[in-house]
Scaffold this motif. Sequence first.
Motif, PDB file in Angstrom:
ATOM      1  N   VAL A  27       0.847  -1.204   0.000  1.00 31.67           N
ATOM      2  CA  VAL A  27       0.000   0.000   0.000  1.00 31.67           C
ATOM      3  C   VAL A  27       0.879   1.250   0.000  1.00 31.67           C
ATOM      4  O   VAL A  27       0.616   2.207  -0.744  1.00 31.67           O
ATOM      5  N   CYS A  28       1.909   1.235   0.823  1.00 31.02           N
ATOM      6  CA  CYS A  28       2.800   2.394   0.883  1.00 31.02           C
ATOM      7  C   CYS A  28       3.499   2.617  -0.463  1.00 31.02           C
ATOM      8  O   CYS A  28       3.677   3.763  -0.902  1.00 31.02           O
ATOM      9  N   ALA A  29       3.901   1.539  -1.118  1.00 27.30           N
ATOM     10  CA  ALA A  29       4.562   1.671  -2.410  1.00 27.30           C
ATOM     11  C   ALA A  29       3.623   2.247  -3.464  1.00 27.30           C
ATOM     12  O   ALA A  29       4.034   3.049  -4.320  1.00 27.30           O
ATOM     13  N   GLY A  30       2.353   1.860  -3.376  1.00 26.78           N
ATOM     14  CA  GLY A  30       1.372   2.348  -4.348  1.00 26.78           C
ATOM     15  C   GLY A  30       0.887   3.758  -4.085  1.00 26.78           C
ATOM     16  O   GLY A  30       0.402   4.435  -4.992  1.00 26.78           O
ATOM     17  N   GLN A  31       0.984   4.209  -2.804  1.00 24.95           N
ATOM     18  CA  GLN A  31       0.599   5.569  -2.416  1.00 24.95           C
ATOM     19  C   GLN A  31      -0.863   5.890  -2.728  1.00 24.95           C
ATOM     20  O   GLN A  31      -1.226   7.041  -2.951  1.00 24.95           O
ATOM     21  N   HIS A  32      -1.707   4.887  -2.727  1.00 26.56           N
ATOM     22  CA  HIS A  32      -3.153   5.101  -2.899  1.00 26.56           C
ATOM     23  C   HIS A  32      -3.799   4.813  -1.543  1.00 26.56           C
ATOM     24  O   HIS A  32      -4.091   3.677  -1.213  1.00 26.56           O
ATOM     25  N   PHE A  33      -4.023   5.867  -0.759  1.00 27.07           N
ATOM     26  CA  PHE A  33      -4.408   5.701   0.633  1.00 27.07           C
ATOM     27  C   PHE A  33      -5.897   5.878   0.914  1.00 27.07           C
ATOM     28  O   PHE A  33      -6.347   5.578   2.019  1.00 27.07           O
ATOM     29  N   ILE A  34      -6.664   6.399  -0.023  1.00 30.06           N
ATOM     30  CA  ILE A  34      -8.072   6.723   0.242  1.00 30.06           C
ATOM     31  C   ILE A  34      -8.978   5.960  -0.720  1.00 30.06           C
ATOM     32  O   ILE A  34      -8.853   6.089  -1.945  1.00 30.06           O
ATOM     33  N   LEU A  35      -9.888   5.143  -0.155  1.00 30.10           N
ATOM     34  CA  LEU A  35     -10.915   4.430  -0.925  1.00 30.10           C
ATOM     35  C   LEU A  35     -10.326   3.689  -2.118  1.00 30.10           C
ATOM     36  O   LEU A  35     -10.774   3.835  -3.259  1.00 30.10           O
ATOM     37  N   GLY A  36      -9.336   2.863  -1.836  1.00 34.06           N
ATOM     38  CA  GLY A  36      -8.697   2.082  -2.883  1.00 34.06           C
ATOM     39  C   GLY A  36      -9.216   0.660  -2.957  1.00 34.06           C
ATOM     40  O   GLY A  36     -10.282   0.334  -2.454  1.00 34.06           O
ATOM     41  N   GLU A  37      -8.408  -0.218  -3.556  1.00 33.10           N
ATOM     42  CA  GLU A  37      -8.836  -1.588  -3.824  1.00 33.10           C
ATOM     43  C   GLU A  37      -9.056  -2.378  -2.540  1.00 33.10           C
ATOM     44  O   GLU A  37      -9.949  -3.245  -2.478  1.00 33.10           O
ATOM     45  N   HIS A  38      -8.261  -2.103  -1.493  1.00 30.00           N
ATOM     46  CA  HIS A  38      -8.445  -2.843  -0.243  1.00 30.00           C
ATOM     47  C   HIS A  38      -9.741  -2.443   0.454  1.00 30.00           C
ATOM     48  O   HIS A  38     -10.390  -3.292   1.084  1.00 30.00           O
ATOM     49  N   VAL A  39     -10.122  -1.187   0.361  1.00 32.98           N
ATOM     50  CA  VAL A  39     -11.400  -0.769   0.939  1.00 32.98           C
ATOM     51  C   VAL A  39     -12.545  -1.484   0.242  1.00 32.98           C
ATOM     52  O   VAL A  39     -13.435  -2.050   0.891  1.00 32.98           O
ATOM     53  N   ILE A 249     -12.878   5.080   5.612  1.00 33.21           N
ATOM     54  CA  ILE A 249     -11.903   4.174   6.203  1.00 33.21           C
ATOM     55  C   ILE A 249     -10.583   4.315   5.444  1.00 33.21           C
ATOM     56  O   ILE A 249     -10.563   4.523   4.236  1.00 33.21           O
ATOM     57  N   ASP A 250      -9.473   4.216   6.159  1.00 30.03           N
ATOM     58  CA  ASP A 250      -8.165   4.302   5.520  1.00 30.03           C
ATOM     59  C   ASP A 250      -7.854   3.030   4.741  1.00 30.03           C
ATOM     60  O   ASP A 250      -8.176   1.910   5.184  1.00 30.03           O
ATOM     61  N   GLU A 251      -7.176   3.180   3.631  1.00 29.32           N
ATOM     62  CA  GLU A 251      -6.748   2.033   2.832  1.00 29.32           C
ATOM     63  C   GLU A 251      -5.811   1.115   3.626  1.00 29.32           C
ATOM     64  O   GLU A 251      -5.910  -0.110   3.547  1.00 29.32           O
TER      65      GLU A 251
END
Length: 388
Positions: A27-39, A249-251
């Motif tokens: 997640v940190c490497a991708g830098q997509h922290f808001i409403l991403g694939e994990h959410v 919710i945070d990614e």
Amino acid sequence: MTNVPLLDLKAQFAQIRAEVMPVIDKVCAGQHFILGEHVRALEEEVARYCAASFGIGVSSGTDALLLALMALGIGAGDEVITSPFTFFATAGTIARAGARPLFCDIDPLTFNLSPAAVQAFIDNHCVAEAGRLVNRATGGRIRAMMPVHLYGQCADMDPLMAIARRHGLRVIEDAAQAIGSEYSGGTRAGTIGDIGCFSFFPSKNLGAFGDAGLCTTNDPELAESMRVLRVHGGKPKYFHAVIGGNFRIDELQAAVLRVKLRYLDGWTGARQRNAAYYDAAFANAGFGTKLRTPVALAGYRHIFNQYVVRAQSRDDLKARLTERSIGSEIYYPVPLHLQKCFAYLGYRPGDFPESELAARETLALPIYPELTEAQMAHVVATITGFYG
């Protein structure tokens, strides 16, 4: 001396570290922290786990309750029936939404909202006017009910839902402590009312690495409303037909929770085994009314977010446990109707005797999955020595 903390999250982390850390790194490497694939994936996975149609990830269990109230349009002039024996957020969110908390007493066996108390309140203090249930004392419209599934066991939902249907009330389940718990017949918490609200606070059976929560619903319109409201009511972005909040919710939290969700049933099974150990040990000790163990109702799935006993000389027992390096906690020492901030509601000591008695008698003992038998034996021996 054997040390027994109330909760040992370090022991849990040791089990899952090898799985969690690479996910966090990705997640940190991708830098997509808001409403991403994990959410999105977590919402689907938790909804499936709870047997709900939709999941909406949010920033905390408290925000889940607030979001549910907002999605149902509950606000100024409205009143919501709930329990005074619960965590503050239950009634706090009702007040924050602009509505008025209405307390009814608990069932002394389960500590959950008593259907008989709710019905008695309606019979004695309410009137139906133009199809609405009105509180005679305040003139407020009673719009909803918020039962709490306390300590991991479902409230008695059939009679509560029957009351709600008779009077046109919406039902928000405060399932913050109850993910995976089941009502009689196998229905999972969070799918019985209109909206279910879950907390992923770190101490919960399914805990994040910080604050997080989720709402469940089977209503597609409510699901869409909550998705919009959690991003300030904007749809499309920067266009606002309604006023919402920042409830996302945070990614990173979603990524951690997805790993932990795979362990949840195993952890719950361990909690249930630990509860059975305590039940048998305390029964063999023959304490009688000095110490009463939790009542797990037949046909229900109790997930034991907490193992809460009723104890004579509760405060002295807690002090003895502390002396013997055993963690314990009082959930909750002051019922909500006696909290200073709710003085404006006009309640007095004695109004809800079962809740007040529970506040004086209850004590949570360590129940977390990683407890060893030696640790539990130390708890039992200490309590036996106290009462012996």
